[in-house]
Design an enzyme around this catalytic site. Structure first.
Site, PDB file in Angstrom:
ATOM      1  N   CYS A 183      -6.099 -58.453 -24.280  1.00  0.00           N
ATOM      2  CA  CYS A 183      -7.239 -57.606 -24.613  1.00  0.00           C
ATOM      3  C   CYS A 183      -7.142 -57.189 -26.073  1.00  0.00           C
ATOM      4  CB  CYS A 183      -7.256 -56.373 -23.712  1.00  0.00           C
ATOM      5  SG  CYS A 183      -8.501 -55.150 -24.165  1.00  0.00           S
ATOM      6  N   CYS A 231     -15.311 -35.321 -23.269  1.00  0.00           N
ATOM      7  CA  CYS A 231     -15.383 -36.782 -23.152  1.00  0.00           C
ATOM      8  C   CYS A 231     -16.663 -37.209 -22.452  1.00  0.00           C
ATOM      9  CB  CYS A 231     -14.163 -37.328 -22.418  1.00  0.00           C
ATOM     10  SG  CYS A 231     -13.939 -36.658 -20.753  1.00  0.00           S
ATOM     11  N   TYR A 258      -7.288 -26.886 -19.276  1.00  0.00           N
ATOM     12  CA  TYR A 258      -7.120 -28.323 -19.012  1.00  0.00           C
ATOM     13  C   TYR A 258      -6.189 -28.902 -20.088  1.00  0.00           C
ATOM     14  CZ  TYR A 258     -11.492 -27.202 -16.558  1.00  0.00           C
ATOM     15  OH  TYR A 258     -12.461 -26.623 -15.771  1.00  0.00           O
ATOM     16  N   ASP A 312     -10.821 -28.527 -22.832  1.00  0.00           N
ATOM     17  CA  ASP A 312     -10.912 -29.991 -22.898  1.00  0.00           C
ATOM     18  C   ASP A 312     -10.931 -30.521 -21.466  1.00  0.00           C
ATOM     19  OD1 ASP A 312     -10.868 -32.652 -23.547  1.00  0.00           O
ATOM     20  OD2 ASP A 312      -8.852 -32.654 -24.411  1.00  0.00           O
ATOM     21  N   CYS A 350     -13.588 -60.929 -28.754  1.00  0.00           N
ATOM     22  CA  CYS A 350     -13.199 -61.320 -27.403  1.00  0.00           C
ATOM     23  C   CYS A 350     -14.317 -62.124 -26.747  1.00  0.00           C
ATOM     24  CB  CYS A 350     -12.875 -60.094 -26.551  1.00  0.00           C
ATOM     25  SG  CYS A 350     -12.456 -60.497 -24.841  1.00  0.00           S
ATOM     26  N   GLN A 367      -4.291 -38.929 -24.991  1.00  0.00           N
ATOM     27  CA  GLN A 367      -5.421 -39.664 -25.555  1.00  0.00           C
ATOM     28  C   GLN A 367      -5.008 -41.098 -25.910  1.00  0.00           C
ATOM     29  OE1 GLN A 367      -8.597 -38.871 -26.035  1.00  0.00           O
ATOM     30  NE2 GLN A 367      -8.737 -36.646 -25.915  1.00  0.00           N
TER      31      GLN A 367
END
Length: 493
Positions: free
Chosen positions: A163, A448, A334, A421, A71, A305
């Site tokens: 993208c 994350c 979560y 999570d 890109c 995800q």
């Protein structure tokens, strides 16, 4: 050293945000778009007492790890911070990021971490992996409607038509929407004046199902046009529905002066209010999965995800780490739309899922029905609220005190496994305290954000747990974000 001074700098390290790090004249310099191994001509842009910031004037000797990005907008767009770094080095960088945070914040020794480390999990193709994209809508300097991504640390839209991290269908969808807005006199939202209609375009794609969802986030109550005969929503649906795989078209109402993308109300105007996709179970040396996968219904507001291929590896590893035999009771905190919960249910006796978003819990219950799963129960609320209340109610029901709760064992008071999570902020302190009180044999922590992971693991391991395994997963290729998973085992009551 003064601002705007030019000097030669060798980049010897990389920071957590992907910036290059070099040392000159007793100072540490942080340089955006510089890679480890580069020798550059740098210009000082900001100076502090012992460190400063600089920009690249010229790359005199390129790093051996530097590659040509696919890109051409990667420097301007805020999405891909390290696309110019070879993929092998990206994986090493992310593994070290998790490792360093566990040492610096978590207090784990280097020897301990190296003995418990599993190899980082990379991807076969670091491009075209995202099943979701959220494109802000605005005007360029010439007054043309544009869609794209925000430049780094700003809300200036960099026009991006295709993208390389997303699916090719995104470009076709965005072209249709921009043409429709121009024809119907529909304006983009202006953050400064809070006027205009279309704020964002949300697109989801099912990698297994090939189903497509389009949701326009609007600053209004409906898709009304200023000009053009006919209903604007009907015109849009007629055009978008011709795309192969189009399954769901909706708009989401967000009239708040906020950076939060989605509002609370979504209206489906064509097809179904969700798409479906399947995550398959993968085999590991110590784990033989049952069944071929779990199918999920995904609404615009669902957490799911974004990298499905890596998610299969991540969730299958979480299931393997949990060490289930079919007799365990498991809490999934979560839980979102039940992605991990339903994986766990195939090898557990009973699974309890907790999530704050009501629509996500509704989706989780529907997903359980869709897959014929009867041993998963879901609760709406914050994990830090639901878990303590559930714990207290169970103690009263069983007539158990705090002194005896840790030694007795009931389905509710001592789950065998807790899987957590959390969002980037990590676990709430109250939630951690309740996890310690419920004292499961194992905790599987999916994260994350390795900084908050390290903070939480320090608390859990200072009390009664030991870190047994940790592993980094590249869910977000070409960015500095990294997913990780840890297995903790109880060493004391």
């Amino acid at each position: 050293m003064k601002k705007n001074d030019i000097f030669e700098l060798e980049i010897t390290d990389m920071g957590t945000d992907g910036e290059g790090i070099g040392h000159y004249d007793g100072m540490t310099f942080f340089v955006k778009d510089a890679l480890i191994g580069d020798v550059i001509t740098a210009r000082a842009t900001k100076l502090k007492k012992n460190y400063g910031y600089a920009r690249v004037e010229e790359i005199k000797t390129p790093s051996t790890f530097r590659v040509e990005p696919q890109c051409e907008l990667h420097k301007r767009c805020g999405g891909c911070q390290i696309q110019a770094l070879s993929y092998e080095k990206q994986l090493e960088f992310k593994n070290n990021k998790v490792r360093n945070n566990l040492m610096r914040i978590g207090g784990f020794s280097e020897a301990k971490l190296d003995s418990k480390m599993q190899p980082p999990v990379g991807t076969d193709n670091p491009y075209r992996y995202r099943n979701k994209a959220q494109f802000p809508v605005g005007y360029d300097r010439d007054g043309n409607i544009v869609t794209g991504f925000y430049a780094s640390r700003s809300h200036n839209i960099i026009p991006v038509e295709d993208c390389r991290l997303g699916v090719p269908q995104n470009k076709e969808i965005l072209d249709i929407i921009k043409e429709w807005m121009n024809e119907c006199g529909i304006t983009p939202y202006d953050e400064n004046t809070h006027k205009g209609l279309v704020r964002h375009v949300l697109i989801r794609y099912g990698f297994t199902s090939k189903q497509i969802m389009v949701c326009l986030v609007i600053n209004g109550d409906s898709l009304e046009a200023k000009r053009r005969a006919g209903n604007a929503a009907d015109i849009l649906c007629e055009r978008l529905s011709k795309i192969d795989g189009m399954t769901s078209i909706s708009y989401n109402i967000n009239k708040e002066n906020t950076n939060v993308i989605l509002g609370k109300k979504t209206v489906c105007i064509w097809g179904r209010p969700y798409i479906e996709d399947t995550i398959h179970l993968l085999s590991y040396p110590d784990f033989t999965p049952q069944g071929t996968g779990i199918t999920y219904q995904i609404s615009p507001q669902s957490f799911y995800q974004v990298n499905p291929k890596q998610t299969e590896k991540l969730y299958s590893t979480a299931l393997a780490f949990a060490g289930l035999t079919g007799n365990e009771n498991v809490w999934d905190l979560y839980c979102g739309i039940g992605t991990i919960s339903l994986f766990l249910s195939q090898k557990a006796k009973q699974v309890y899922g907790v999530e704050i978003v009501p629509q996500a819990i509704e989706d989780a219950k529907n997903n359980a029905k869709l897959n014929g799963i009867t041993n998963a129960q879901f609760f709406v609320g914050k994990a830090e609220d639901v878990l303590p209340q559930f714990y207290e109610n169970a103690k009263k029901k069983e007539n158990i005190t705090d002194d005896t709760a840790s030694t007795g064992h009931t389905d509710m008071l001592r789950p065998d496994v807790i899987v957590v999570d959390p969002p980037r902020k990590g676990c709430d302190e109250k939630c951690l305290d309740t996890m310690l009180a419920m004292s499961p044999e194992r905790i599987v922590y999916v994260s994350c954000d390795s900084a908050t992971l390290a903070r939480d693991l320090k608390i859990l391991c200072e009390e009664k747990y030991e870190l047994m395994k940790w592993q980094a997963f590249d869910q977000f290729s070409h960015t500095t974000h990294v997913e990780s998973i840890c297995l903790l085992e109880r060493v004391s009551n």
